[in-house]
Design an enzyme around this catalytic site. Structure first.
Site, PDB file in Angstrom:
ATOM      1  N   GLY A 180       1.026  -1.039   0.156  1.00  0.00           N
ATOM      2  CA  GLY A 180       0.013  -0.244   0.104  1.00  0.00           C
ATOM      3  C   GLY A 180       1.015   1.235  -0.226  1.00  0.00           C
ATOM      4  O   GLY A 180       1.841   0.486  -0.814  1.00  0.00           O
ATOM      5  N   ALA A 181       0.051   2.056   0.171  1.00  0.00           N
ATOM      6  CA  ALA A 181       1.145   3.346   0.869  1.00  0.00           C
ATOM      7  C   ALA A 181       2.727   3.131   1.730  1.00  0.00           C
ATOM      8  O   ALA A 181       3.787   4.218   0.901  1.00  0.00           O
ATOM      9  CB  ALA A 181       0.261   5.006   1.819  1.00  0.00           C
ATOM     10  N   GLY A 211      -2.012  -2.621  -8.997  1.00  0.00           N
ATOM     11  CA  GLY A 211      -1.521  -4.063  -8.264  1.00  0.00           C
ATOM     12  C   GLY A 211      -1.036  -4.736  -9.635  1.00  0.00           C
ATOM     13  O   GLY A 211       0.157  -5.116  -9.497  1.00  0.00           O
ATOM     14  N   ASP A 212      -2.565  -4.476 -10.491  1.00  0.00           N
ATOM     15  CA  ASP A 212      -1.853  -5.658 -11.801  1.00  0.00           C
ATOM     16  C   ASP A 212      -0.826  -4.590 -12.535  1.00  0.00           C
ATOM     17  O   ASP A 212       0.024  -4.918 -13.468  1.00  0.00           O
ATOM     18  CB  ASP A 212      -3.080  -6.103 -12.203  1.00  0.00           C
ATOM     19  CG  ASP A 212      -4.303  -6.420 -11.855  1.00  0.00           C
ATOM     20  OD1 ASP A 212      -3.645  -6.965 -10.714  1.00  0.00           O
ATOM     21  OD2 ASP A 212      -5.774  -5.758 -11.820  1.00  0.00           O
TER      22      ASP A 212
END
Length: 315
Positions: free
Chosen positions: A222-223, A251-252
Site C-alpha cells: 500500500g502507501a 497492483g496489476d
C-alpha cells in the site's frame, strides 16, 4: 511476449458519483467500461507499454464477446475458451474523496473440459513467452490445485511464471515453485497466518513464502511501498505521495511493470512502483502509458525501513 491467464475475467464498469446515498437515485458524473480481471489488467498495462501480450481467459455470452472486442481495441490478442453462462460484470462506484464501493459478480462456472482447454491454451503459448502471469481468484468449478497444475505446465514449456492469487490456490501453487508471487500486505499476512504491522514483519513473511517454494516475492504494501525478496537480496521501493483517483488495478499495473522490466532486481522493482503510482492517478481501472511512468521519482534501497508501519487497509 507476456502471456496472462485470467480464470475469472470481467467487464469493469466504473461510475463517478457526487455522493453515495443508500436508497436514492444517483446520477453519474462520468462512467467507463474496461476489460477487467487481474490478468487482463496486466495485459492492458503491458500493451500500453508497447509490448506484445496474449490474454488467455474464458469468455461467455454477449459480455464475453464485448470483452474480446475491448481487448482487441487495446491491441491484445484474446485466446478465449468458450464457456456456458456469461462473463461477469463488476461495478465500482467512486466518490469525490476517492472512496470506492465495489460490487463483484461471481462469474460463470467452469466445466472440466473448459478447465483443461485453458491449461492447454497456456501450454501452447508458454513456449514462446518471456513470462506467464497467472492472476486473480478462481471461479466456480476450478479447484485450488488448478493453479499448481498451470505453474507446472508453464515450467515444462520453458516459461517463467508469475502468480498473483491468494488463499488455498497460492498454497497449492507454491509447491510447484513459481518464479514470482505478488501478494499485497493482506494476502501476505493470510499466507503466513499472522498479522503484519511493519515492513520488517513483511520481510519475514516474504522470506517464509520463499522457504515454501516461491523463488521471488514482490509484495505491495500500500502507501508504505513495495518489497522485493529476490534470492539473497531484499529491496524496498517507494514512490512520491500522489492524489489517488482509483486504486483498482494498481497492483496489476505494478506486476506488469515489474515483468516488462525483466522481472528481477532493483530496476524492475522501480518500474513496478512507478507503474502502480501512475495507475492510482487514473480513473476506473485505466492502465498507464509510457508518458505517465516516471521511475526517476522512485526510491529503491537495499536497507528496508523495517520499523515503518503498514497501512491498515493495504492496496
Amino acid at each position: 511476449m507476456i502471456v496472462t491467464v485470467t480464470p475469472n475475467p470481467s467487464l469493469d464498469r466504473t461510475y463517478e458519483l457526487p455522493g453515495l446515498t443508500r436508497g436514492a437515485v444517483l446520477r453519474a458524473g462520468a462512467d467507463r467500461v474496461d476489460p477487467g480481471g487481474k490478468g487482463v489488467n496486466v495485459s492492458r498495462a503491458v500493451a500500453a507499454a508497447g509490448h506484445r501480450t496474449v490474454a488467455v481467459l474464458p469468455l461467455g455470452g454477449p459480455e464475453g464477446a464485448l470483452l474480446a472486442r475491448l481487448l482487441d481495441q487495446h491491441g491484445i490478442e484474446a485466446a478465449g475458451v468458450p464457456v456456458d453462462g456469461s462473463t461477469r460484470v463488476n461495478i465500482t462506484l467512486v466518490e469525490p474523496d476517492g472512496t470506492l464501493t465495489k460490487v463483484n459478480a461471481a462469474g460463470p462456472r467452469i466445466s472440466p473440459a473448459a478447465a483443461e482447454a485453458l491449461l492447454e491454451h497456456v501450454r501452447v503459448r508458454a513456449s514462446g513467452a518471456d513470462w506467464v502471469a497467472c492472476c486473480g481468484s478462481l471461479p466456480r468449478g476450478l479447484s485450488p490445485e488448478w493453479y499448481g497444475e498451470l505453474v507446472a505446465r508453464s515450467h515444462r514449456a520453458g516459461a517463467r511464471i508469475a502468480l498473483d492469487t491468494s488463499g488455498p490456490a497460492l498454497a497449492s501453487a507454491l509447491r510447484e515453485r513459481p518464479d514470482v508471487v505478488k501478494p499485497n500486505a493482506e494476502e501476505l499476512a493470510e499466507a503466513v497466518g499472522r498479522p503484519l504491522a511493519t515492513v520488517g514483519d513483511a520481510v519475514k513473511a516474504a522470506e517464509e513464502l520463499r522457504g515454501r517454494g516461491a523463488r521471488t516475492v514482490l509484495a505491495s504494501l500500500g502507501a508504505a511501498g513495495q518489497l522485493l525478496a529476490d534470492g539473497s537480496d531484499v529491496w524496498f521501493g517507494s514512490g512520491p505521495a500522489v492524489p489517488v483517483r482509483s486504486d483498482v488495478g494498481a497492483g496489476d499495473a505494478s506486476l506488469a511493470g515489474f515483468l516488462a522490466a525483466g522481472g528481477s532486481g532493483p530496476a524492475a522493482l522501480a518500474a513496478a512502483v512507478a507503474h502502480g503510482t501512475a495507475a492510482v492517478q487514473l480513473p476506473g481501472s485505466a492502465m498507464p502509458g509510457p508518458g505517465e511512468i516516471d521511475t526517476a521519482r522512485v526510491t529503491v534501497t537495499s536497507d528496508p525501513p523495517l520499523d515503518r508501519p503498514l497501512p491498515g487497509d493495504p492496496a
